[in-house]
Design an enzyme around this catalytic site. Structure first.
Site, mmCIF file in Angstrom:
data_model
loop_
_atom_site.group_PDB
_atom_site.id
_atom_site.type_symbol
_atom_site.label_atom_id
_atom_site.label_comp_id
_atom_site.label_asym_id
_atom_site.label_seq_id
_atom_site.Cartn_x
_atom_site.Cartn_y
_atom_site.Cartn_z
ATOM 1 N N GLU A 82 -4.618 0.252 5.628
ATOM 2 C CA GLU A 82 -3.937 -0.181 6.856
ATOM 3 C C GLU A 82 -4.137 0.795 8.027
ATOM 4 O O GLU A 82 -3.324 0.823 8.945
ATOM 5 C CB GLU A 82 -2.442 -0.365 6.581
ATOM 6 C CG GLU A 82 -2.160 -1.492 5.603
ATOM 7 C CD GLU A 82 -0.693 -1.845 5.603
ATOM 8 O OE1 GLU A 82 -0.328 -2.888 6.166
ATOM 9 O OE2 GLU A 82 0.097 -1.054 5.037
ATOM 10 N N HIS A 101 3.815 4.507 9.671
ATOM 11 C CA HIS A 101 3.963 3.196 9.028
ATOM 12 C C HIS A 101 4.604 3.412 7.668
ATOM 13 O O HIS A 101 4.171 4.260 6.897
ATOM 14 C CB HIS A 101 2.604 2.508 8.846
ATOM 15 C CG HIS A 101 2.709 1.321 7.922
ATOM 16 N ND1 HIS A 101 3.486 0.222 8.219
ATOM 17 C CD2 HIS A 101 2.180 1.085 6.695
ATOM 18 C CE1 HIS A 101 3.431 -0.647 7.224
ATOM 19 N NE2 HIS A 101 2.643 -0.140 6.280
ATOM 20 N N HIS A 103 7.372 1.563 4.347
ATOM 21 C CA HIS A 103 8.085 0.441 3.730
ATOM 22 C C HIS A 103 9.505 0.898 3.435
ATOM 23 O O HIS A 103 10.076 0.541 2.409
ATOM 24 C CB HIS A 103 7.379 0.023 2.431
ATOM 25 C CG HIS A 103 5.894 -0.146 2.577
ATOM 26 N ND1 HIS A 103 5.009 0.117 1.556
ATOM 27 C CD2 HIS A 103 5.128 -0.549 3.633
ATOM 28 C CE1 HIS A 103 3.759 -0.116 1.971
ATOM 29 N NE2 HIS A 103 3.802 -0.508 3.235
ATOM 30 N N HIS A 173 7.410 -6.688 4.613
ATOM 31 C CA HIS A 173 6.492 -5.583 4.407
ATOM 32 C C HIS A 173 7.125 -4.229 4.748
ATOM 33 O O HIS A 173 7.326 -3.403 3.868
ATOM 34 C CB HIS A 173 5.244 -5.863 5.263
ATOM 35 C CG HIS A 173 4.189 -4.799 5.225
ATOM 36 N ND1 HIS A 173 2.967 -4.955 5.845
ATOM 37 C CD2 HIS A 173 4.167 -3.557 4.695
ATOM 38 C CE1 HIS A 173 2.233 -3.875 5.660
ATOM 39 N NE2 HIS A 173 2.938 -3.006 4.979
#
Ligand code: MN
Length: 245
Positions: A82, A101, A103, A173
């Site tokens: 990603e 980024h 989760h 996500h």
């Protein structure tokens, strides 16, 4: 590169390694998730670890990428699937210096719940402002995707959804948070997770009063002067738990 330019890159790499360890220690990333910083001398490049768990990142694991997400040195180790999140946000947002980024678990329900927005219920999350947008990957990848931002097209769509804000949720996500320094991005990533947890608890008690737009702006301005205080604590805590060799 001059000695000074080279020292700036080394220093950015060292701080990025610290950011990786802090984000793990603070429960923002686990085996997954990543943090990058814009290259201090070349704004069309960014620094990001090779594909590995953030807690284990060391200086030698940090790679340089162009904004297309291509490693500057070909033939290196595997890169995060990603990485396009980072390049496309740096391309669209010249003000952004760092991207996280993750989760992080308390945030994920807000990416999937359709009736409520992630909003600041307390001062440390003032940067969330009037509410956090949710990126719906189905609009761009259909109903059978793996939900990952695995190419530039999806990265650009996510950057569009982020707009000029500090954070975007990704349906089913996780989330992506940006800052105009690496320390600010880490601060925001930690407090996005804390804020999500507290908002969920508050909502369980009944109707919730959120910060006004004015309170959101004022608390953000104050908190921006206090970021090093949290960073120094988190760094010490992460170093005392360090798993990287
Ligand atoms: Mn992800």
């Amino acid at each position: 590169m001059s000695d000074t330019a080279s020292e700036r890159v080394s220093s950015a790499i060292r701080e990025l390694v610290d950011a990786n360890h802090i984000l793990f220690d603070q429960g923002v990333v686990d085996g997954f998730g990543h943090v990058s910083v814009r290259h201090p001398g070349q704004p069309d490049r960014f620094l990001l670890a090779r594909s590995m768990a953030p807690a284990l990142v060391t200086e030698k694991d940090v790679l340089e990428f162009d904004l297309d997400g291509a490693p500057v040195k070909a033939g290196g180790p595997a890169a995060y699937l990603e990485r396009f999140i980072h390049g496309e946000i740096y391309r669209k947002r010249p003000d952004v210096v760092a991207v996280v980024h993750s989760h992080s678990p308390a945030v994920v329900p807000f990416s999937a719940a359709t009736g409520t927005k992630l909003r600041p219920i307390f001062h440390m999350c003032g940067f969330l402002g009037a509410g956090t947008p949710v990126f719906e990957i189905r609009d761009f990848a259909g109903t059978g995707s793996d939900l990952l931002i695995s190419d530039n097209r999806l990265g650009a769509a996510l950057a569009q959804s982020l707009g000029q804000g500090p954070a975007v949720l990704m349906r089913g996500h996780g989330s992506t948070v940006v800052g105009n320094t690496l320390r600010q991005a880490v601060f925001r990533a930690v407090y996005t997770e804390v804020g999500a947890r507290l908002q969920t608890e508050a909502m369980r008690l009944g109707p919730v009063t959120y910060l006004t737009e004015g309170e959101a702006t004022a608390t953000t301005n104050t908190n921006n002067t206090q970021i090093d205080r949290a960073w120094n604590l988190w760094l010490k805590a992460a170093r005392s738990q360090s798993m990287a060799t």
